[in-house]
Each structure stands twice: as C-alpha cells, then as structure tokens.
Design an enzyme around this catalytic site. Structure first.
Site, mmCIF file in Angstrom:
data_model
loop_
_atom_site.group_PDB
_atom_site.id
_atom_site.type_symbol
_atom_site.label_atom_id
_atom_site.label_comp_id
_atom_site.label_asym_id
_atom_site.label_seq_id
_atom_site.Cartn_x
_atom_site.Cartn_y
_atom_site.Cartn_z
ATOM 1 N N LYS A 244 0.846 -1.196 0.000
ATOM 2 C CA LYS A 244 0.000 0.000 0.000
ATOM 3 C C LYS A 244 0.877 1.240 0.000
ATOM 4 O O LYS A 244 1.567 1.520 0.974
ATOM 5 C CB LYS A 244 -0.906 0.049 1.233
ATOM 6 C CG LYS A 244 -1.944 1.188 1.111
ATOM 7 C CD LYS A 244 -2.669 1.479 2.399
ATOM 8 C CE LYS A 244 -1.940 2.497 3.262
ATOM 9 N NZ LYS A 244 -1.912 3.861 2.681
ATOM 10 N N CYS B 146 13.074 10.463 7.505
ATOM 11 C CA CYS B 146 13.042 9.935 8.868
ATOM 12 C C CYS B 146 14.409 10.025 9.538
ATOM 13 O O CYS B 146 14.516 10.175 10.742
ATOM 14 C CB CYS B 146 12.548 8.505 8.870
ATOM 15 S SG CYS B 146 13.353 7.502 7.629
ATOM 16 N N GLU C 130 10.340 0.509 10.221
ATOM 17 C CA GLU C 130 11.331 1.578 10.037
ATOM 18 C C GLU C 130 10.580 2.875 10.315
ATOM 19 O O GLU C 130 9.744 3.292 9.531
ATOM 20 C CB GLU C 130 11.888 1.524 8.622
ATOM 21 C CG GLU C 130 13.245 2.163 8.497
ATOM 22 C CD GLU C 130 13.143 3.615 8.151
ATOM 23 O OE1 GLU C 130 13.077 4.430 9.103
ATOM 24 O OE2 GLU C 130 13.091 3.931 6.966
#
Lengths: 304, 291, 472
Positions: free
Chosen positions: C179, C286, C252
């Site tokens: 997705k 991130c 993650e």
C-alpha cells in the site's frame, strides 16, 4: 599590500588550517555542476565569461605575429562580444602585446619567475619579473616553488612570493599554486593561504603545463579560501582557474560556483579570470547559437 | 553425625551483583514435582524488577565496552565455576524436575558445555554477522552488530538450568545485560547460578536473577521503557505472551516469541542490532572531481 | 547579479485520469475513489481507487496463490532475472518516473532524477543478484520465504520505499501486497504497469491504494509478514496489532537525528552536510539531521556559514532543474510543521529563515533554523519532518554523545571531525542504526538501513536486510 606576518607566523597559521574532506568537497562541486543555466541567463553568463578570459599563448613557438593576432582577437572577439580581460604571454612578448593593445583597456599579463617549473634561482626569477613589468605588463603570473612547498619549507615559499610581489611593483600579482603538483586538497588550501598572507592579488590554479590543471573542486576550495581570507582580513583576493577549461558548459559551471560561493563581489573580471585559449571560441559559437537559434561551427569563429 | 542439624540455604534474588531478599519482604515455598518442600524463594515484586532493570542498565555500557576477549574469558570462568559445583547443581536440578540424578548431571554438563560454546563466540559473532558493504560511491561502509542493551528474559519453565543458560549466554555474550525471571515453579537452580556468576568475574548487574510469579512481574518488565529486548520463550500461557508482546510494543522492544528455538547464531543475532557506519574515502585532489 | 532563468524539465509522464487497484496482475476498480493532487499547485492529478477490506482479502489471496504456485517454486535464478528486468525497465523509464514522482510528491526533479529513481533501480538490481544466492547469506543452508508480505510505505520517498520493500521480498521468494501512501500513489501505480510490461507473473506484486484504514486492514489480513515504514505512532499500533500472532514484522519509523560538529571538523563540508542533512527532500526524511549539535567554540562560525549557505537554497517549482527545496507534501504536513515551529518560537528559541519568495498556490515552508534550542524544547524532542533545523551546542565530546542519545529514537546520527579516533569513539557510542561520519544522508542498496529503540527494528538493504524476508 605587504604582509604583516613573519614567514614563521604565516607558516604556522597555514599548518594549523582545518582539513578538507575530499569527497564532500567534490560532492559540492558536482552539486553546483547540476545547475541548469538557460536562455537570458546563459547569454549573460557567456558574455561575462568572455570578459573574464586571460587569452593565453605560452609556447616556445610564440612569435610577434602570433601575439598580435591573439591581441586582435582579445580586443574584438566576434561582433558585439565583449573584449577579454587580458592576454597572457611570456615576458619576451609583453612589449608586442602591450603595443597591440595600447589604450584598449585589455590588460597584458605575463607569466614570470621561470615559468612553468620555477626551478631557477630566485634572483633570476626576480629579474624575470622586473623585466616583464618594465616591458609594460599589468599583471604578473608567478609560479610558487613547489619543491620547497612539498619539502615543507613554507617560510621559503612565503618569502619568495613576497619578494616577487615587491619586484612586481604596481602590477597585480597572480600566484600560481600548480595544484596538480600539490596533489592534496589540504595542500591546496595551505598554499592558497600562504600566498594570500604573502600578498597575492590573485591565486591561480595551474600553469596549464602539467597533467592535471584546473578542476572545479580545486577552484571551489580556492574560492572558499579567498572568501574566508576576506572575512578575516578585509582584503579581497581574486581567483583564476587555468588550463583544461575548454567549453561553455564548463565555464558556466565555474561562474555558478563563483555565484554561490563568493557572490556578486567576485563576478567581475577584476576578481575572477579564466586562463584559457580554446575556451573563447566555444563561448563565441554558443553565443552565435543563442542569437541565431542554430548550432555554429568552427569555421564561423576565427582561428588565431 | 546424623544428629547434626543441616544448614539450609536461603534462596535470595541476585541483583546488581548482590543477593538481596525481595524488597517486598515476601517469599514463596518451592517444592519438587512430588510435593517435597525444597525451600522458600524470594518472591520478587515490581520494585525488585525495577531495581534489576536499573542495575542492568548501569552495567550495560561498561560490559559492552569490555573487549570481546575478556567477555569470553569471563563466560569461560563461569563454566569453570559451574563445573566445580556440578554435583550441587545436579542435585538441585533433580530435586526441581524430578529427573534422576544421573540424567540431571548430564544436563548440568550440557549447560557447562553450552557456556563454553558461547564463551568462544564473543570474539567471532561480529565478524560473522557484520562486514564491509560495497556501496556505489567513494565511501567506506561497515556494518557491525551491537548489543540491544537491556534484555528481559522470562526463563523456560521446565528446563530450569540448560534453558536458562541458553537464554542468558547469547544475550550477555553480545554485550547485553539481562534481567531474568526464573522458572516460577523451579527457580532454585537459577538462584544458585547467581552464586556461580558472582564468583566468575562477571561484573555485578550483567545478569540479574529474579524469582517470583511470571504473571505478576513479567508485565512490569514488558512495559518498562528502559528495557530494549524481551525474551518470551519461557511464557507458557499464550494469552499472557500476547499481552506481554503488546505491552512491549509501546516502546517498540525487540521481542522473541514463545515456541521458537534457534541455533546459536540465531540467538546471538536476536539480541543485537546492526549499526552501519559510513565515511568518505578519498584524499587526492586533481582526480577531476565528480563533474 | 547572476540570476538563473527558469529551467523547466520538459519530459512529461503519461498520467491516466484514473487508476484502479492492481490485484492479480490487473487493474480493478473499487467502490470508492479519492483524488491525488500536486502539492506544488494543488491541482488534481488523477483519481484512484480506495481498497476496502474485501479488496485487501482478494489481493492477499492473489498473492498467496502466486506465492504457492509460481513464485515460491520458481528457481532463484529465474526470480532474479525478473528482478533484473524490472531494474532495467526502471532505468529505461527513469525520467518519466522522476517527473511523476516530483509532480505527485512535490520534491524537486533534481532529487527524483539524481537520487530517488536511480537508487530504486539499484535496489532491484542489487536484490536480483541475491535471488539465487540466498544460501550464502549466512542465514542457514536453505532459507525459506515467509510467504505473503503486507507492506505499507510512506509518502516521502514513494518509489524508493517501494523498491526497498518489494525488491528484497521478491528476491527471497515472497509475494507482496503493497500500500503506497494516500498522498503519493502515482509511482507505485506506474510500477504496477511496469510489472505488467515485465511479464511478472500475476499476483506476485499487488498494489492497493488507500488511506490508514486500508493499511490496517492489510496488517490484520492473512499475511505472514508486515513491513512498515512510517511514523512511530503507526508502527507502535502495528506492533500491538500483530502481538500474539505468527506474523513477523519489521518497522522503520521516525527519528530525531543528531548531527554532531566538533571544533576540528572540515567546516565547509560540515556545512554542506548539515544542509543536506535537514533540507534534502524538504526535511521529509526519517533520518534527517534535525538536531545540529555544534561545539560551542565553533558555533558562531558554523552558524554564520550555515545561514549564508541556506540563503542560497532555491525554493520553488519542483520541476525546475535548479530547485533545491520543493513543496511540502500535504496541507496536513504543512500544518504540523507550522505548529511545531510555532511551539519552538513559543518556547523561546530564536528562529531564522532566509528571505525567499514562495509560490502562491501549493504547500510551502521556508528553510528554517532555530538557534538557542534547549534539549527540553519540543523542537529538540519531536520529529518535525520538515525543513526545520534545531541548533544546540555542547562543550565536550561526552556531552555531545549524551545529548545525541537523549531521545527515544535511534535511527541515524552524524559526526564531523577530522580526527579518526574521535569518529570511531563517537560512532561506537551513538545509539543509532546508521552513523554518517563526515557525510550525511547517504543510502545504498548494499548498505543496511534501519533504527534502534523507537525508530523500529529490522534492516533494509545489504545482506542483513534479507533477514526480514526469510524464515530463519
């Protein structure tokens, strides 16, 4: 301007400079190389680049005829294109160049100090310089003593540059580091500062006579040095990459790098030069392309 | 001779290198499978668990900072100490599990050999698990396994010595420190192991041993924010295991679920995390730069 | 003044008006649709189907069938050849993908062209080579695939995160249901078309578009493994959702990386690293170096140079080849960045932004540097996920490490010093899965990436990344 530092002081300051990370420096240069300069800004950059060229001939086969031909090209490269900044010749050709360019505003630069190796006694190098100045040179392109530099005798290099600066009198002094022989970025940075401490008006990458000449990372590093030197001392020093810059695309990369490292203050031929010979014709061809909309060819610019 | 009153051992917790009773003052009776009362063991509370985690945290960096060679020698020393008390452990194991003494001695010997096995791993697993990575650029790039930190272990219920060693050894061999909740019904071999470890040059706090009720103490370990890993192989109750895993998720602990065994390398890997370090590799100017 | 004229990218990808769900090798429609916009203009680019729970079940069933009948039994050599083929197709269509990514995400074409798309192709090329060599990965003599993998990826590197997820999963013999993020589905759907072109067996790759509900339906479905990249909050929810199940999971998650500059750093390169660390991809990273820890003795110099450098960043049209900082991905993200920045001001940090014009439409945020930041402030603790740098100072190396590690996250860290022993000293102490020394934000298919603590677990890339997709 004379240096206020002693040789020992300059040498010790230079040795204490922080290191350069080669990969990071090259990555920044590569990043600047991705700038895309189009249309009006490209036209502006091409004319600026032309005006920054030290149109150069440094060959054993140089003759008065060759130098006069070069001077004519420097004055009127093509149509309404600007003149170059200077012509750069050996001391023996200074008088010829000076006469050909009299009253034009195009300067005469001369390599001196036993160019390109500099491996002659200092008094000979000083005499070489004085003779070029006497013949009318506006600018002196000296080579540093790479042997002394690599042997660690930074004080000697410093004193020699100071001596040549004195010998050059009112002529502006460009100090050629011959970065291809210094081999490491750390040494390029040290040599840049040493030259500036000794009174250089310009720092210049290369003679054009060794395997590796100007590269964008090396020139970027030297730009950072002059930027930091002005911040520290208030004194502005010029930069001249020389050798190996042959086409418009490369020249524009250098100008982008000046723009984003030094800014407007250096985007003039008083403070930035290209030491080049074949670059001019490529710039002229690109200039024609922008005007006419089609690609030009070598038969549409002059061979000089 | 036969009139002599036997000196019975008090089984205490092993926390931070010391042997405290439970701060709660509680204890619980421990019996063998046939119902023979063996001893009273300290009944650890959540505060004991908290103290044990603090001790483990304090010990972790220094322990991980020791050379791998030294960690190996200390684990080997623990094996030596256990060998010297093999008889005692065989007896305790037989009492705890109902195994016959000969079989129990065999298990103790396996436990000793297992410690020796892991003693030899300390200076090898990093090169087996890690390595240099050939990245597509001018960089030195290197991956190495590093300890998770503090690992809370619910020890196997029915394998109170060998299973315990299997839980502790790979975790501490890799530089972690552990808080172990011993087998609830068979805690005595674990508590005696504390005496072996205390005399093995193992710094206090590297291994902390608690006895008590799994359902009471384990949730506090599972939810403790300063615990990095949770070994649930000793949790028999699936619902409890699921709720402990869910509690551990709050701070994203690494969890080993019940029912999954693995070889030594698998267990060593379980309690390590990979760290990858990059550094530019390049020096010379004039290579023409990247342009 | 040297002004660069506009340098627009001229290639345009073929974007359909509407995309369905990619299930079992075909695009199928769904009951509900939603719009995907270009965040730099707010124009609608296309509409896309929203996958329901039933769609999820169908996709997982298609993946299961493909895994059991085709992909699992296939030899590693053949699987690898499919992946090589995908890598090559991505390279052939690189510019189209780059432009599409820039339009759907808002990131500059310079980055999609030079980083996202080539690195995505590299991931397929790298993992293609593993497919027939898994026995040599140090994970046992005959490691087995896990089965069907459900993968949920974020919007910051849509195609690259897809590659990080799909390439190793497929190489290891798993099939996937992936997705993409709600705001950036385009390149995943173009990738689905590419799978068709590559003749990848139907069901090996399934792409389901949708929002959070689709994602949680996928997590709860009959998959054997969940791989997620995104926020720590969602990662935590996933870890809870799979608790007590047999599903393997790798996460993650977020980060609040410290980028430590010691007084003996190569300063010009460090400044580049700081800029690249926080302004790359609008700070939607991130592992962004969002906390600059600079040694007090050089702080003034570093900050002066940093501001000079940040002033040169060109913010604007993502499709201009000279743009350095593009659009913020969504109105929602812009709101979050704005709110945290306001919190920073409110808590007394000093804010600095370069003077630059921002386009009228779309979502934009100026590169921002906070100085005088204290460890206790929200902007030093919370992940902003935007072009906002918090600057803190330190006096000694120990203090630098202590401050760097003082966070629940542990994804990445940077350290700048010319002294080799100090680098190794710091790298050993930094609690982070990736440490960049004298560089920042470098990524490679051969290099494991992933975090510690609340930044998640599991690695992606390299030999170690294979563990996530094998039964070991």
């Amino acid at each position: 301007m004379g240096s206020i530092l002693s040789g020992a002081e300059a040498a010790s300051l230079v040795r204490a400079l922080p290191g350069v990370d080669a990969v990071g420096l090259e990555a920044r240069a590569a990043g600047l190389s991705t700038r895309s300069v189009k249309t009006t800004s490209k036209a502006w950059a091409i004319d600026l680049a032309i005006s920054m060229i030290d149109l150069t001939t440094l060959e054993g086969a140089d003759t008065p005829g060759k130098v006069r031909s070069l001077a004519a090209k420097a004055l009127r490269p093509d149509g309404d294109a600007p003149s170059t900044a200077a012509v750069c010749v050996y001391p023996s050709m200074v008088a010829v160049a000076k006469e050909a360019l009299a009253g034009s505003g195009v300067l005469v630069a001369s390599v001196a100090t036993g160019f390109p190796a500099g491996q002659v006694p200092l008094d000979v190098r000083l005499a070489d310089t004085e003779s070029a100045v006497r013949a009318g040179a506006d600018e002196i392109d000296m080579v540093i003593n790479r042997g002394a530099f690599l042997a660690g005798d930074l004080e000697r290099v410093f004193h020699e540059i100071k001596a040549v600066k004195a010998a050059a009198g009112d002529a502006r002094l460009k100090v050629i580091l011959e970065t291809g022989e210094l081999a490491t970025y750390d040494d390029v940075r040290r040599a840049s500062w040493l030259a500036m401490y000794a009174g250089a008006d310009f720092i210049k990458t290369s003679t054009g006579k060794v395997g590796v000449n100007a590269t964008l990372p090396v020139t970027l590093l030297m730009m950072q040095a002059v930027r930091d030197y002005r911040a520290l001392t208030g004194v502005q020093v010029g930069v001249k990459p020389a050798g190996g810059i042959r086409n418009t695309k490369d020249a524009i990369k250098y100008l982008v790098t000046v723009n984003e490292t030094l800014g407007d203050d250096w985007l003039r031929n008083e403070w930035f030069r290209f030491g080049a010979s074949s670059l001019l014709n490529d710039l002229l061809m690109q200039r024609q392309k922008l005007k006419t909309g089609h690609y030009s060819g070598p038969d549409y610019v002059t061979v000089d | 001779m036969s009139d002599r009153l036997r000196v019975k051992k008090t089984y205490k917790l092993y926390v931070g290198g010391k042997f405290p009773r439970s701060e709660s003052g509680r204890s619980y009776p421990v019996a063998s499978p046939d119902g023979t009362e063996l001893a009273n063991a300290a009944l650890a509370s959540r505060k004991d668990a908290r103290d044990a985690v603090a001790a483990a945290r304090n010990a972790q960096r220094p322990w991980a900072g020791q050379t791998a060679y030294l960690r190996g020698q200390i684990l080997y020393r623990a094996a030596e100490m256990l060998e010297g008390r093999a008889g005692q452990f065989a007896e305790e194991l037989a009492d705890a599990t109902g195994a016959d003494p000969h079989e129990a001695l065999g298990t103790v010997e396996q436990a000793i050999d297992r410690l020796v096995h892991y003693a030899g791993w300390t200076d090898k697993y990093t090169s087996v698990l890690g390595g240099a990575n050939p990245v597509a650029g001018p960089y030195f790039n290197h991956t190495t396994p590093e300890p998770l930190g503090v690992v809370a272990v619910v020890a196997p219920q029915d394998d109170p010595l060998l299973g315990l060693i299997d839980a502790i050894a790979p975790a501490i061999a890799t530089g972690n420190t552990v808080v172990v909740l011993a087998s609830e019904s068979k805690p005595l071999p674990a508590l005696s192991l504390g005496e072996v470890l205390a005399t093995s040059d193992l710094p206090g706090g590297v291994v902390n041993l608690l006895s008590g009720k799994t359902a009471e103490v384990a949730p506090h370990l599972a939810s403790h924010a300063d615990v990095n890993g949770l070994d649930l192989r000793g949790v028999a109750d699936a619902d409890l295991a699921a709720s402990l895993e869910a509690a551990a998720a709050e701070t994203l602990k690494v969890v080993r679920r019940p029912g999954k065994d693995g070889n030594a390398l698998d267990l060593l890997r379980q309690w390590t995390e990979y760290k990858t370090v990059w550094h530019p590799a390049g020096m010379a100017a004039g290579a023409g730069g990247a342009y | 003044m040297f002004e660069y004229a506009p340098a627009p990218e001229s290639v345009r990808p073929q974007i359909k008006e509407h995309y369905g769900l990619f299930i079992g090798g075909e695009f199928v429609d769904a009951e509900h649709v939603f719009k995907s916009i270009n965040p730099s203009t707010e124009e609608v680019l296309f509409t896309v189907a929203e996958a329901s729970e039933a769609d999820v079940a169908r996709a997982v069933a298609a993946a299961r069938k493909a895994q059991e009948t085709v992909w699992g039994p296939m030899s590693g050599t053949e699987r690898g050849k499919y992946l090589f083929r995908i890598a090559r197709l991505l390279q052939e269509k690189a510019r189209e993908f780059a432009v599409a990514e820039s339009m759907d995400n808002g990131k500059p074409i310079k980055e999609t062209r030079d980083f996202d798309v080539p690195t995505a192709a590299q991931h397929f090329f790298y993992h293609a080579g593993w497919a027939d060599k898994l026995a040599y990965a140090g994970l046992g003599a005959d490691p087995k695939p896990l089965g069907v993998v459900g993968q949920v990826i974020p919007w910051n590197f849509p195609l690259l995160m897809l590659a990080w997820k799909i390439a190793p999963a497929l190489a290891c013999g798993n099939t996937v249901v992936l997705k993409p993020a709600e705001t950036t589905p385009l390149t995943a759907l173009m990738f689905a078309e590419l799978c068709q072109e590559a003749d990848l067996p139907p069901g090996v790759v399934n792409i389901l578009t949708g929002a959070g509900t689709t994602g949680s339906a996928l997590v709860d479905s009959a998959v054997d493994k969940v791989a997620f990249t995104g926020s720590t909050a969602v990662g935590r929810a996933i870890a809870k959702a799979v608790a007590g199940s047999k599903k393997k999971v790798t996460l993650e998650l977020g980060g609040k990386a410290a980028n430590i500059v010691f007084d003996d750093a190569p300063i010009d390169q460090a400044v580049e690293g700081i800029v690249n660390g926080i302004f790359f991809n609008q700070g939607h990273v991130c592992c962004a170096g969002s906390r600059l820890l600079v040694q007090e003795s050089v702080a003034e110099e570093v900050l002066a140079r940093l501001k000079e450098r940040v002033s040169l960043l060109r913010v604007g049209d993502p499709l201009d080849k000279n743009t350095d900082v593009g659009a913020i991905n969504s109105a929602e993200q812009l709101e979050r960045i704005t709110a945290l920045t306001e919190a920073g001001r409110g808590e007394g940090a000093e804010v600095w932004q370069p003077a630059c014009d921002l386009p009228e439409n779309g979502f934009w945020f100026r590169p921002t540097v906070f100085t005088g930041v204290q460890q206790s402030m929200r902007i030093a603790q919370e992940e902003i996920f935007g072009p906002v740098l918090s600057v803190l100072t330190f006096r000694t190396p120990d203090e630098a490490i202590a401050k760097a590690n003082n966070t629940p996250y542990g994804l990445s860290a940077g350290v700048w010093t010319e002294k080799g022993s100090k680098i190794l000293w710091a790298a050993e102490r930094l609690r982070a899965g990736v440490v960049w020394a004298n560089t920042f934000n470098q990524f490679d298919a051969a290099s494991p990436f992933g975090g510690l603590k609340e930044s998640g677990y599991g690695r992606e890339g390299g030999r170690q990344g294979l563990e996530a997709y094998l039964d070991v």
